[in-house]
Design a protein around this motif. Sequence first.
Motif, PDB file in Angstrom:
ATOM      1  N   LEU A 164       0.814  -1.213   0.000  1.00 15.65           N
ATOM      2  CA  LEU A 164       0.000   0.000   0.000  1.00 15.65           C
ATOM      3  C   LEU A 164       0.852   1.270   0.000  1.00 15.65           C
ATOM      4  CD1 LEU A 164      -2.638  -1.159   2.626  1.00 15.65           C
ATOM      5  CD2 LEU A 164      -3.083  -0.727   0.207  1.00 15.65           C
ATOM      6  N   ARG A 165       2.189   1.121   0.044  1.00 15.05           N
ATOM      7  CA  ARG A 165       3.114   2.257   0.063  1.00 15.05           C
ATOM      8  C   ARG A 165       2.939   3.119   1.326  1.00 15.05           C
ATOM      9  NH1 ARG A 165       3.820  -0.576  -3.967  1.00 15.05           N
ATOM     10  NH2 ARG A 165       4.676   0.124  -5.974  1.00 15.05           N
ATOM     11  N   VAL A 166       2.555   2.479   2.409  1.00 20.18           N
ATOM     12  CA  VAL A 166       2.493   3.157   3.707  1.00 20.18           C
ATOM     13  C   VAL A 166       3.847   3.007   4.381  1.00 20.18           C
ATOM     14  CG1 VAL A 166       1.396   3.201   5.979  1.00 20.18           C
ATOM     15  CG2 VAL A 166       0.026   2.752   3.932  1.00 20.18           C
ATOM     16  N   ASP A 167       4.386   4.101   4.887  1.00 21.59           N
ATOM     17  CA  ASP A 167       5.694   4.060   5.535  1.00 21.59           C
ATOM     18  C   ASP A 167       5.648   3.080   6.702  1.00 21.59           C
ATOM     19  OD1 ASP A 167       8.298   4.616   6.019  1.00 21.59           O
ATOM     20  OD2 ASP A 167       7.992   6.622   6.843  1.00 21.59           O
ATOM     21  N   THR A 168       6.563   2.124   6.692  1.00 15.79           N
ATOM     22  CA  THR A 168       6.536   1.082   7.717  1.00 15.79           C
ATOM     23  C   THR A 168       7.930   0.540   7.963  1.00 15.79           C
ATOM     24  OG1 THR A 168       5.498  -1.007   8.390  1.00 15.79           O
ATOM     25  CG2 THR A 168       6.083  -0.795   6.082  1.00 15.79           C
ATOM     26  N   ALA A 169       8.126  -0.056   9.127  1.00 14.66           N
ATOM     27  CA  ALA A 169       9.375  -0.734   9.470  1.00 14.66           C
ATOM     28  C   ALA A 169       9.030  -1.933  10.347  1.00 14.66           C
ATOM     29  CB  ALA A 169      10.326   0.207  10.202  1.00 14.66           C
ATOM     30  N   LEU A 170       9.786  -3.003  10.184  1.00 11.49           N
ATOM     31  CA  LEU A 170       9.605  -4.215  10.974  1.00 11.49           C
ATOM     32  C   LEU A 170      10.850  -4.443  11.801  1.00 11.49           C
ATOM     33  CD1 LEU A 170       8.154  -6.840  11.786  1.00 11.49           C
ATOM     34  CD2 LEU A 170       9.082  -7.891   9.712  1.00 11.49           C
ATOM     35  N   VAL A 171      10.713  -4.408  13.110  1.00 10.62           N
ATOM     36  CA  VAL A 171      11.824  -4.639  14.037  1.00 10.62           C
ATOM     37  C   VAL A 171      11.683  -6.045  14.587  1.00 10.62           C
ATOM     38  CG1 VAL A 171      12.984  -3.872  16.138  1.00 10.62           C
ATOM     39  CG2 VAL A 171      11.914  -2.195  14.609  1.00 10.62           C
ATOM     40  N   ARG A 172      12.630  -6.902  14.259  1.00  8.44           N
ATOM     41  CA  ARG A 172      12.634  -8.298  14.697  1.00  8.44           C
ATOM     42  C   ARG A 172      13.616  -8.430  15.863  1.00  8.44           C
ATOM     43  NH1 ARG A 172      10.852 -11.653  10.163  1.00  8.44           N
ATOM     44  NH2 ARG A 172      11.865 -13.400  11.207  1.00  8.44           N
ATOM     45  N   ILE A 173      13.144  -8.974  16.981  1.00  3.48           N
ATOM     46  CA  ILE A 173      13.994  -9.131  18.161  1.00  3.48           C
ATOM     47  C   ILE A 173      14.515 -10.571  18.196  1.00  3.48           C
ATOM     48  CG2 ILE A 173      14.170  -8.843  20.644  1.00  3.48           C
ATOM     49  CD1 ILE A 173      13.434  -6.277  19.132  1.00  3.48           C
ATOM     50  N   PRO A 174      15.798 -10.785  17.884  1.00  2.00           N
ATOM     51  CA  PRO A 174      16.340 -12.152  17.785  1.00  2.00           C
ATOM     52  C   PRO A 174      16.190 -12.930  19.090  1.00  2.00           C
ATOM     53  CG  PRO A 174      17.864 -10.551  16.856  1.00  2.00           C
ATOM     54  CD  PRO A 174      16.806  -9.770  17.576  1.00  2.00           C
ATOM     55  N   GLY A 175      15.697 -14.153  18.960  1.00  4.93           N
ATOM     56  CA  GLY A 175      15.619 -15.048  20.109  1.00  4.93           C
ATOM     57  C   GLY A 175      14.558 -14.714  21.130  1.00  4.93           C
ATOM     58  N   SER A 176      13.792 -13.635  20.917  1.00  6.92           N
ATOM     59  CA  SER A 176      12.853 -13.202  21.948  1.00  6.92           C
ATOM     60  C   SER A 176      11.508 -13.888  21.819  1.00  6.92           C
ATOM     61  CB  SER A 176      12.649 -11.689  21.873  1.00  6.92           C
ATOM     62  OG  SER A 176      11.674 -11.273  22.808  1.00  6.92           O
ATOM     63  N   PRO A 177      10.949 -14.358  22.942  1.00  2.00           N
ATOM     64  CA  PRO A 177       9.560 -14.833  22.953  1.00  2.00           C
ATOM     65  C   PRO A 177       8.610 -13.649  23.062  1.00  2.00           C
ATOM     66  CG  PRO A 177      10.504 -15.096  25.121  1.00  2.00           C
ATOM     67  CD  PRO A 177      11.589 -14.519  24.255  1.00  2.00           C
ATOM     68  N   HIS A 178       7.397 -13.891  23.520  1.00  2.00           N
ATOM     69  CA  HIS A 178       6.379 -12.840  23.591  1.00  2.00           C
ATOM     70  C   HIS A 178       6.793 -11.705  24.532  1.00  2.00           C
ATOM     71  CE1 HIS A 178       2.373 -11.425  22.733  1.00  2.00           C
ATOM     72  NE2 HIS A 178       2.055 -11.353  24.020  1.00  2.00           N
ATOM     73  N   GLY A 179       7.441 -12.043  25.630  1.00  2.00           N
ATOM     74  CA  GLY A 179       7.854 -11.026  26.599  1.00  2.00           C
ATOM     75  C   GLY A 179       9.122 -10.316  26.173  1.00  2.00           C
ATOM     76  N   ILE A 180       9.014  -9.420  25.214  1.00  2.00           N
ATOM     77  CA  ILE A 180      10.180  -8.715  24.686  1.00  2.00           C
ATOM     78  C   ILE A 180      10.936  -8.000  25.793  1.00  2.00           C
ATOM     79  CG2 ILE A 180      10.892  -6.782  23.219  1.00  2.00           C
ATOM     80  CD1 ILE A 180       8.635  -7.526  21.314  1.00  2.00           C
ATOM     81  N   SER A 181      10.219  -7.374  26.712  1.00  2.00           N
ATOM     82  CA  SER A 181      10.853  -6.535  27.733  1.00  2.00           C
ATOM     83  C   SER A 181      11.407  -7.313  28.909  1.00  2.00           C
ATOM     84  CB  SER A 181       9.843  -5.486  28.229  1.00  2.00           C
ATOM     85  OG  SER A 181       9.485  -4.596  27.188  1.00  2.00           O
ATOM     86  N   ASN A 182      11.440  -8.638  28.829  1.00  2.00           N
ATOM     87  CA  ASN A 182      11.932  -9.431  29.949  1.00  2.00           C
ATOM     88  C   ASN A 182      13.433  -9.290  30.160  1.00  2.00           C
ATOM     89  OD1 ASN A 182       9.383 -10.298  30.486  1.00  2.00           O
ATOM     90  ND2 ASN A 182       9.605 -12.309  29.548  1.00  2.00           N
ATOM     91  N   LYS A 183      14.155  -8.852  29.146  1.00  2.00           N
ATOM     92  CA  LYS A 183      15.578  -8.551  29.295  1.00  2.00           C
ATOM     93  C   LYS A 183      15.754  -7.037  29.253  1.00  2.00           C
ATOM     94  CE  LYS A 183      17.738 -12.811  27.653  1.00  2.00           C
ATOM     95  NZ  LYS A 183      18.486 -13.051  28.900  1.00  2.00           N
ATOM     96  N   PRO A 184      16.585  -6.493  30.122  1.00  2.00           N
ATOM     97  CA  PRO A 184      16.707  -5.035  30.200  1.00  2.00           C
ATOM     98  C   PRO A 184      17.036  -4.370  28.870  1.00  2.00           C
ATOM     99  CG  PRO A 184      17.846  -6.075  32.043  1.00  2.00           C
ATOM    100  CD  PRO A 184      17.422  -7.177  31.126  1.00  2.00           C
ATOM    101  N   SER A 185      18.000  -4.922  28.123  1.00  2.00           N
ATOM    102  CA  SER A 185      18.397  -4.281  26.867  1.00  2.00           C
ATOM    103  C   SER A 185      17.266  -4.315  25.848  1.00  2.00           C
ATOM    104  CB  SER A 185      19.646  -4.951  26.288  1.00  2.00           C
ATOM    105  OG  SER A 185      19.341  -6.224  25.751  1.00  2.00           O
ATOM    106  N   ARG A 186      16.437  -5.359  25.907  1.00  2.00           N
ATOM    107  CA  ARG A 186      15.318  -5.438  24.961  1.00  2.00           C
ATOM    108  C   ARG A 186      14.222  -4.438  25.320  1.00  2.00           C
ATOM    109  NH1 ARG A 186      14.998 -12.033  24.604  1.00  2.00           N
ATOM    110  NH2 ARG A 186      16.600 -12.328  22.990  1.00  2.00           N
ATOM    111  N   MET A 187      14.011  -4.221  26.611  1.00  4.76           N
ATOM    112  CA  MET A 187      13.059  -3.193  27.020  1.00  4.76           C
ATOM    113  C   MET A 187      13.517  -1.828  26.498  1.00  4.76           C
ATOM    114  SD  MET A 187      11.817  -1.826  30.793  1.00  4.76           S
ATOM    115  CE  MET A 187      11.933  -3.440  31.543  1.00  4.76           C
TER     116      MET A 187
END
Length: 679
Positions: free
Chosen positions: A637-660
């Motif tokens: 659709l040409r909508v400005d977008t970005a996909l940030v993939r967190i390697p090795g992370s399960p659903h709780g992205i913020s469970n590690k300090p650096s990921r938060m």
Amino acid sequence: MLAGNFVYANPVAVKSTAPASSQYFEAEDIFALEYANDVQISPDGSNIVYVRHSNDIMTDSTRTSLWLLNVKTGQQLPLFADTFNYGQPRWSADSQQLAFISDMSGSSQIHLHYLTENKTAQLSSLRQSPSNLTWAPNSQHLAFTMNVDAREADVKQRVKKVKKPVGAKWSEPAIVLDRARYQADGQGFLKPQFRQVFVLPASGGSPRQLTQGEFHYGSDLRFTPDSKALVFSANLDPDWEFQPRDSNLYRLDLASSELLALTSMAGDESAPVFSPDGKQLAFLWQSNALVPYSNSKLKVLTLNNNNISDIAADFDRSIDNPNWLTNASFVVQYDDRGQRKLATLTTKGKLTDLTASVGGVSQPQPYLSGQYSVSANGTIAYTYGTSQRPSDVAVLQKGKSTVLTALNEDLLAHKKLAQVHEIIYKSSFDGEEIQGWYMTPPNFDPAKKYPLLLEIHGGPHLAYGAQWSAEMQRYAKEGYVVFYDNHRGSSSYGERFALLLQNKYSSPEDYADHDSGVNAMLALGFIDENNLFIAGGSAGGIAAAYAIGLTNRYKAAAVVKPIINWLSKVLTGDSYLYQTFYQFPGVPWENVEHYWQRSPLSLVGNVKTPTILITGEQDRRTPISESEQFYQALQILRVDTALVRIPGSPHGISNKPSRMIEKVEYMLAWFEKYRTPSN
């Protein structure tokens, strides 16, 4: 009315692991945060042991240590605070011994600390990690649960095995699955194992396995008063995998191994606890009706006649963590209008609130959290939380709460933090009252205009409150007014309110709650209507993605670990056995149109809002394939977008300090790309 006021008794401040040079809450400060959890008061009420969580900037991990507090003096001492992890502290009945689980030997094992002698012994040498540690009343034994290997998949047993030559390097063998529950977020594909119950002498020796078979036994173990049997919850039906809200209470005799069903009600019976005289067994019950939410109710089984009675049957809140105070009263925990409360509850149903300050354990977002324990003399220890601090340890005696720790004063006392304010408004959909909060940035000036960030909670049957949030403090520090609400479907407002979202998540109805809140914020006069932003994670990510298909009023959106296409999600995520039947009217192939109407992808053709997506690559709750669908659609659709993939992370992205930190800073960078000057 709440009984008692708060008194601070010589709190012990602890030096931070990182310098705090800024007068504001910076990203790096997340590594220096600490909080208390699993607060356990001794049976005699003299001491409290708690698990202290602190972050290690070098290993990007959270370490857990055990600290001891004297209830009378407030003196705090470290019991075990080093490079290892410690948890599940549990007092013996005489208050002289403390059992706990630690990896100090290289793997998780059960240990016993003798307080008077200041000696510690390792009691176990287990092959798997133990859990659910529980003392016998006579202090002679400890019970625990542990996963035990079971049979491999049938076809794996039948397949021909080709012998590998010595020294050959072959590919990894196939993973073969044949059970209905085959995956779990944070664990990946489940090994063929089942949770079994064990008993271990407190003097040391070999653990004895008490249960067997392909069932999960006892996440809530409780010894009988005579220490001769264990009571626990389990579902022993052959179809247990397809019954996520069913379990009964069982009594297991330690001598004969006889297993006796104590309850056989439809629904989930759990959390058994014996009255002081041993004549009654209280437990929690939850309906197995095919609805997405139901209150947890308190029931009492009279043991001499097997009569089950309801306690406060008409109380429209979910009761949790009941503990007997006398033979005719309890201490209970419940959530009410964005607060976690402790109360006394009589067997006749009279409820008296004790405190509404339980909280602070949920670090990234302001979810309701926290727990308590009670001694034999009625003294209560609990996690004390506010919007300005993560959890500390407090004690409640004779109606007065005293906060005993100040774990983050060294880090936060000199900083200017965002302030939290309540806002109540009506939804434009049907006039339903909605409770929300907004956080004003440091040095806030109501004469100025500020960008607004709407942040939507997950669940959806959870609740936010005026609690600490590291992530929202960061947004506010960067100049945003952060608004969040407990929309229809949220918990802590009763069953009717929670079920307003039955078969409707997401929908224009819940978005109307958010939209009305944004309008209420604009009416306050200090929000820049040209700088509105939206974000949410998990169920909040669904809501945010759905919202930008309904409106273009937001400058940018952050959609975190969302579900985009319900038709694909329910048959790829780990919660399909529950979600398909309790959150939807039936299986997707028979309800295609319903699933599609709930899916943000059905509205993607309307989306104009620049959107960043953030999801863990190992997320099995909301698989990253969901984010990829939205990303690809927005690209087309040409909508400005970005996909940030967190390697090795399960659903709780913020469970590690650096990921938060990473999650927050990517969102801020995305918003700054589209934010325009407000003044």
